[in-house]
Design a protein around this motif. Structure first.
Motif, short mmCIF file in Angstrom:
data_model
loop_
_atom_site.label_atom_id
_atom_site.label_comp_id
_atom_site.label_asym_id
_atom_site.label_seq_id
_atom_site.Cartn_x
_atom_site.Cartn_y
_atom_site.Cartn_z
N GLY A 197 133.18 -7.03 -45.64
CA GLY A 197 133.24 -8.48 -45.45
C GLY A 197 134.43 -8.89 -44.59
N LEU A 198 135.57 -8.26 -44.83
CA LEU A 198 136.77 -8.65 -44.08
C LEU A 198 136.71 -8.12 -42.65
CD1 LEU A 198 139.53 -8.17 -46.80
CD2 LEU A 198 138.30 -10.24 -46.15
N GLU A 199 136.20 -6.89 -42.49
CA GLU A 199 136.16 -6.33 -41.13
C GLU A 199 135.11 -7.05 -40.27
OE1 GLU A 199 137.80 -1.79 -42.02
OE2 GLU A 199 135.80 -2.02 -41.21
N LEU A 200 133.88 -7.12 -40.78
CA LEU A 200 132.84 -7.73 -39.94
C LEU A 200 132.98 -9.25 -39.88
CD1 LEU A 200 129.78 -5.42 -40.69
CD2 LEU A 200 131.39 -5.36 -38.78
N GLY A 201 133.49 -9.83 -40.98
CA GLY A 201 133.80 -11.27 -40.93
C GLY A 201 134.82 -11.54 -39.83
N SER A 202 135.82 -10.66 -39.71
CA SER A 202 136.85 -10.84 -38.68
C SER A 202 136.26 -10.72 -37.27
CB SER A 202 137.96 -9.80 -38.83
OG SER A 202 138.69 -10.03 -40.01
N VAL A 203 135.36 -9.73 -37.10
CA VAL A 203 134.76 -9.54 -35.77
C VAL A 203 134.15 -10.85 -35.27
CG1 VAL A 203 132.76 -8.50 -34.57
CG2 VAL A 203 134.29 -7.07 -35.95
N TRP A 204 133.27 -11.43 -36.10
CA TRP A 204 132.51 -12.60 -35.62
C TRP A 204 133.36 -13.86 -35.62
CZ3 TRP A 204 128.76 -11.21 -32.68
CH2 TRP A 204 128.16 -9.97 -32.90
N ARG A 205 134.35 -13.93 -36.51
CA ARG A 205 135.27 -15.09 -36.47
C ARG A 205 136.05 -15.09 -35.16
NH1 ARG A 205 139.93 -15.92 -35.87
NH2 ARG A 205 140.58 -13.78 -36.29
N ARG A 206 136.55 -13.90 -34.76
CA ARG A 206 137.32 -13.83 -33.51
C ARG A 206 136.49 -14.26 -32.31
NH1 ARG A 206 139.33 -7.70 -34.53
NH2 ARG A 206 140.68 -8.11 -36.31
N LEU A 207 135.17 -14.00 -32.42
CA LEU A 207 134.30 -14.34 -31.29
C LEU A 207 133.84 -15.79 -31.35
CD1 LEU A 207 132.21 -11.05 -31.13
CD2 LEU A 207 134.18 -11.69 -29.73
N GLY A 208 134.21 -16.51 -32.42
CA GLY A 208 133.92 -17.94 -32.45
C GLY A 208 133.17 -18.46 -33.64
N SER A 209 132.70 -17.57 -34.54
CA SER A 209 131.95 -18.07 -35.72
C SER A 209 132.89 -18.77 -36.70
CB SER A 209 131.33 -16.91 -36.50
OG SER A 209 130.33 -16.29 -35.79
N GLU A 210 132.34 -19.77 -37.37
CA GLU A 210 133.02 -20.30 -38.56
C GLU A 210 132.57 -19.43 -39.71
OE1 GLU A 210 132.05 -24.41 -39.50
OE2 GLU A 210 131.99 -24.74 -37.32
N VAL A 211 133.50 -18.76 -40.37
CA VAL A 211 133.10 -17.77 -41.38
C VAL A 211 133.53 -18.19 -42.79
CG1 VAL A 211 133.27 -15.35 -42.09
CG2 VAL A 211 133.29 -15.93 -39.65
N VAL A 212 132.54 -18.20 -43.69
CA VAL A 212 132.83 -18.44 -45.11
C VAL A 212 132.53 -17.15 -45.87
CG1 VAL A 212 132.17 -19.74 -47.18
CG2 VAL A 212 132.24 -20.89 -44.96
N VAL A 213 133.51 -16.66 -46.64
CA VAL A 213 133.32 -15.42 -47.41
C VAL A 213 133.31 -15.77 -48.89
CG1 VAL A 213 134.15 -13.08 -47.82
CG2 VAL A 213 134.66 -14.19 -45.63
N TYR A 214 132.19 -15.44 -49.56
CA TYR A 214 132.08 -15.69 -51.00
C TYR A 214 132.45 -14.44 -51.77
CZ TYR A 214 129.19 -19.61 -49.46
OH TYR A 214 128.72 -20.74 -48.85
N GLU A 215 133.36 -14.56 -52.70
CA GLU A 215 133.78 -13.40 -53.49
C GLU A 215 133.68 -13.76 -54.97
OE1 GLU A 215 134.85 -10.04 -53.15
OE2 GLU A 215 134.86 -10.27 -55.33
N ALA A 216 132.94 -12.92 -55.71
CA ALA A 216 132.71 -13.21 -57.13
C ALA A 216 133.98 -13.08 -57.97
CB ALA A 216 131.63 -12.27 -57.67
N LEU A 217 134.86 -12.14 -57.60
CA LEU A 217 136.06 -11.92 -58.41
C LEU A 217 137.10 -13.01 -58.17
CD1 LEU A 217 136.64 -8.07 -58.04
CD2 LEU A 217 135.63 -9.29 -59.97
N PRO A 218 137.92 -13.28 -59.19
CA PRO A 218 138.96 -14.29 -59.00
C PRO A 218 140.13 -13.75 -58.18
CG PRO A 218 138.96 -13.47 -61.26
CD PRO A 218 137.81 -12.83 -60.59
N GLU A 219 140.23 -12.42 -58.09
CA GLU A 219 141.39 -11.83 -57.41
C GLU A 219 140.97 -11.30 -56.04
OE1 GLU A 219 144.66 -8.35 -58.36
OE2 GLU A 219 143.10 -8.80 -59.82
N PHE A 220 141.83 -11.51 -55.04
CA PHE A 220 141.54 -11.03 -53.69
C PHE A 220 142.04 -9.60 -53.54
CE2 PHE A 220 142.87 -10.88 -49.09
CZ PHE A 220 141.58 -10.76 -48.59
N LEU A 221 141.24 -8.72 -52.99
CA LEU A 221 141.58 -7.30 -52.77
C LEU A 221 142.22 -6.67 -54.01
CD1 LEU A 221 142.96 -7.07 -49.11
CD2 LEU A 221 140.76 -6.29 -49.99
N ALA A 222 141.45 -6.65 -55.07
CA ALA A 222 141.98 -6.22 -56.38
C ALA A 222 142.52 -4.79 -56.35
CB ALA A 222 140.89 -6.36 -57.43
#
Ligand code: FAD
Ligand code: NAD
Length: 483
Positions: A197-222
Motif C-alpha cells: 500500500g505504501l509503495e504503490l500508493g506512493s508511486v501513483w501519488r507522485r504521478l498525480g493521484s489523490e491517494v486515500v489508504v484505508y488501514e484496519a489497524l489503529p496503529e501505523f506500521l505496527a
C-alpha cells in the motif's frame, strides 16, 4: 527432459531458482518446474521479478524522478519547463527490466545445467526414498511422472482477496493490476497501509493521484520501531498520502466506471468514490495443485507448509522454502532458505539467521530495519539503551536535499550488544546492512563508536546514533546521558 533427477524444485521464484542454481553448481542433476506465463511467455523469476520487487522498484524510481524534476530541481537552479509523464513509456521501461532479469535467470539455469520444465509440478508421493512428482506441461497439458531423491517446494504466495472488495481486474485490482495502470488515476483508493500500500500508493501519488489508504489497524506500521513509524507517518502524510487508520472497508463496488468505497471508522460509515482501488491486505501461501492429497506433507492451520528451522518438512528429503513457509514474505529470505536447503541436501550445515533478516519499505525516504525494535527488546526482558540521530544534522543528507528522517540503534544496556538498527532515511535499505553485519559479528555499540566512518556520508548518522546511545553524539546537543 529426463524422468529421474537428484533434485526437483517446484517453483522458479527467487527461492526456487536460487536453490536450483546452487544445486547445479554442486553437480546435482536438477529440474526446476515453473508454470508462470507472464504477458504471454513462460517466465522464471516468480512474483519477485515479474510482478513484485523489481517492477515495483522500477515504478518507484520513475515516479521519484518525476516528482524530483517537478518539485526539487528548481532548488538547484535547474529549470525544465513543463514536466509531464508518459505512462506507457514508463511501463515499457519497467517491462524491459523485467524481461532482462527473467531472461537472465533462464540463462543462469541453462548455464548451470538445470532443466526448466515449463508447467505445473505436483508432489504425488514424498514418503519413500524415491519421491514422485507429476509434471503437467503448459504446452499440451501432457502429464509425466518424474522421480527424484530430493524435492524442494518453492511455490510462493498470492495476494489475499477479501469478499468486501471483489477484484474485477479493471477498477478493483491487486498489486499486479496496480503495476499496470494505463493512466494515472485521478483518485486512487488503497486497502491496507502495509508495504505494498505504501509503495504503490506512493508511486501513483507522485504521478498525480489523490491517494486515500484505508488501514484496519489503529496503529501505523505496527511491525516497525514506534519512533520510526511515527516519523514515517508524519513524512508520508506531508507528501500527501491520506492514511486513515482504524478504518475498515465494508464494501466496494463499481458504479458507472467508479469504485464506490464504504468505510467504517468507530461505527461511523462514509462513502467515497475512486477511479481505481488497490486491494493489498497481505499474501497467502500458494499450494493449489502443488500437493496430491495423500502426498504426506503437513500444512499448518494457516495453510503454510510446516517446516523446521532448516526448512525440512515432515517428510525426509522434502524441503519447503520462501513465502510457502513461516517467516516474513521476502525475496532475500526465500533465496537464503533455498541455498540452505540445497547445501543441507549436499551434506553441509548452513543456517539462515532469522534474527538478522532486513525489512525495507521503498518509500522516499526509505524505511528499513534489522533486529529488535525498542519495544520488542523491552518485551524480551532486555534493559534497553537506544541512540538516534537526525538526518537534519547530517551534512551529506543536507547536501543532497535529503535532510529528513533518523537512524536509530537499539542495544542491550548490560552488555552493550547491538540488538537492532532502524532507519528512515535516503538509502535506509542499504544503511541498515551495517546493522545486519554488526549483529552477525555480535558487535557492541562501542564497536560502532570506535570505527571511522567516511565524511560526508549518510552512514555517519549510524556512527552518531551509536555515539548518541552514550550521550556523546557530536552533532547533537546531548546533556542527559554521558559516558
Ligand atoms: P514466488 O516468487 O511467489 O515464486 C513462486 C513461483 O512458483 C511462482 O512463479 C509460481 O508461478 C510458481 N508455482 C507455484 N505453484 C507451482 C506449481 N504447482 N508448479 C509449478 N510452479 C508453481 N520482497 C522483497 O524482499 N523486497 C521487495 O522489494 C518486495 N517487493 C514486492 C512487491 C510486490 C508488489 C509484491 C507482490 C511482493 C514483493 N516482495 C518483495 C515479496 C517477494 O516477491 C516474495 O517474498 C518472493 O517472491 C517470494 O519468493 P518465492 O520464491 O518464495 O515465491
Ligand atoms: P502487509 O501485511 O504488509 O500489509 C497489509 C496491511 O493491510 C496490514 O497493515 C493490515 O493491517 C491491513 N489490512 C488487512 N486487512 C484489511 C482490511 N480488510 N481493511 C484494511 N486494512 C487491512 O501486506 P501487503 O502490503 O499486501 O504485502 C504482502 C507481502 O509482500 C508482505 O508480507 C511483504 O513482506 C511483501 N512485500 C515486501 C515488500 C518489500 O520488502 N519492500 C514490498 C511489497 C510486498
Amino acid at each position: 527432459m529426463k524422468d529421474n533427477y537428484d533434485l526437483v524444485v517446484i517453483g522458479g521464484g527467487p527461492g526456487g531458482y536460487e536453490a536450483a542454481i546452487r544445486a547445479g553448481q554442486l553437480g546435482m542433476s536438477v529440474a526446476c518446474i515453473e508454470k508462470r506465463v507472464y504477458k504471454g511467455e513462460p517466465a522464471l523469476g516468480g512474483t519477485c521479478l515479474n510482478v513484485g520487487c523489481i517492477p515495483s522498484k522500477a515504478l518507484l524510481d520513475s515516479s521519484h524522478r518525476f516528482e524530483s524534476a517537478k518539485h526539487e530541481l528548481g532548488d538547484h537552479g535547474i529549470s525544465t519547463g513543463e514536466v509531464t509523464i508518459d505512462v506507457a513509456k514508463m511501463l515499457e521501461r519497467k517491462e524491459g527490466i523485467v524481461k532482462q532479469l527473467t531472461g537472465g535467470v533462464a540463462m543462469l539455469l541453462k548455464g548451470n545445467g538445470v532443466d526448466w520444465l515449463q508447467g505445473w509440478g505436483t508432489l504425488l508421493d514424498g514418503k519413500g526414498s524415491e519421491k514422485k512428482v507429476k509434471f503437467t506441461a503448459l504446452e499440451d497439458e501432457s502429464e509425466t511422472t518424474i522421480t527424484a531423491k530430493y524435492v524442494i517446494l518453492a511455490a510462493g504466495s498470492v495476494p489475499i482477496d477479501i469478499p468486501v472488495a471483489k477484484l474485477d481486474g479493471e477498477h478493483i485490482v491487486d498489486s499486479t493490476g496496480a503495476l499496470d495502470f494505463a493512466e494515472v488515476p485521478k483518485r486512487l483508493g488503497v486497502i491496507g497501509a502495509g508495504v505494498i500500500g505504501l509503495e504503490l500508493g506512493s508511486v501513483w501519488r507522485r504521478l498525480g493521484s489523490e491517494v486515500v489508504v484505508y488501514e484496519a489497524l489503529p496503529e501505523f506500521l505496527a511491525a516497525a520501531d514506534k519512533e520510526i513509524a511515527k516519523e514515517a507517518g508524519k513524512l508520508l502524510k506531508k507528501q500527501g498520502l491520506d492514511i486513515r487508520l482504524n478504518t475498515k472497508v465494508t464494501n466496494a463496488e463499481v458504479k458507472d466506471g467508479q469504485v464506490a468505497v464504504t468505510s467504517d471508522k468507530d461505527g461511523s460509515l462514509s462513502e467515497e468514490s475512486f477511479d481505481k482501488l488497490i486491494v493489498c491486505v497481505g499474501r497467502r501461501a500458494y499450494s493449489e495443485k502443488l500437493l496430491a492429497e495423500d502426498c504426506g506433507i503437513k500444512l499448518t492451520e494457516r495453510g503454510l507448509v510446516e517446516v523446521d528451522e532448516q526448512c525440512k518438512t515432515n517428510l525426509d528429503g522434502v524441503y519447503a522454502i520462501g513465502d510457502l513457509v513461516r517467516g516474513p514474505m521476502l525475496a532475500h529470505k526465500a533465496m537464503e532458505e533455498g541455498m540452505m536447503a540445497v547445501e543441507r541436501i549436499h551434506g553441509e550445515k548452513p543456517q539462515v539467521n532469522y534474527d538478522t533478516i532486513i525489512n525495507v519499505i521503498y518509500t522516499h525516504p526509505e524505511i528499513a530495519w534489522v533486529g529488535l525494535t525498542e519495544e520488542a527488546a523491552k518485551d524480551q526482558g532486555y534493559e534497553v539503551k537506544t541512540g538516534s540521530f537526525s538526518l537534519a544534522a547530517n551534512g551529506r543528507a543536507l547536501a543532497q536535499g535529503e535532510g529528513q528522517g533518523l537512524i536509530k540503534v537499539v542495544a542491550d544496556a548490560k552488555t552493550d550488544r547491538l540488538l537492532g538498527m532502524h532507519a528512515i532515511s535516503v538509502g535506509a535499505g542499504d544503511v541498515v546492512h551495517q546493522g545486519m553485519i554488526a549483529m552477525e559479528f555480535v558487535s557492541s555499540i562501542e564497536d560502532l563508536q570506535l570505527m571511522t566512518f567516511a565524511h560526508p556520508t549518510i552512514s555517519e548518522a549510524v556512527h552518531e546514533a551509536a555515539l548518541s546511545a552514550d550521550g556523546r553524539a557530536i552533532h547533537a546537543i546531548q546533556r542527559k546521558k554521558r559516558k
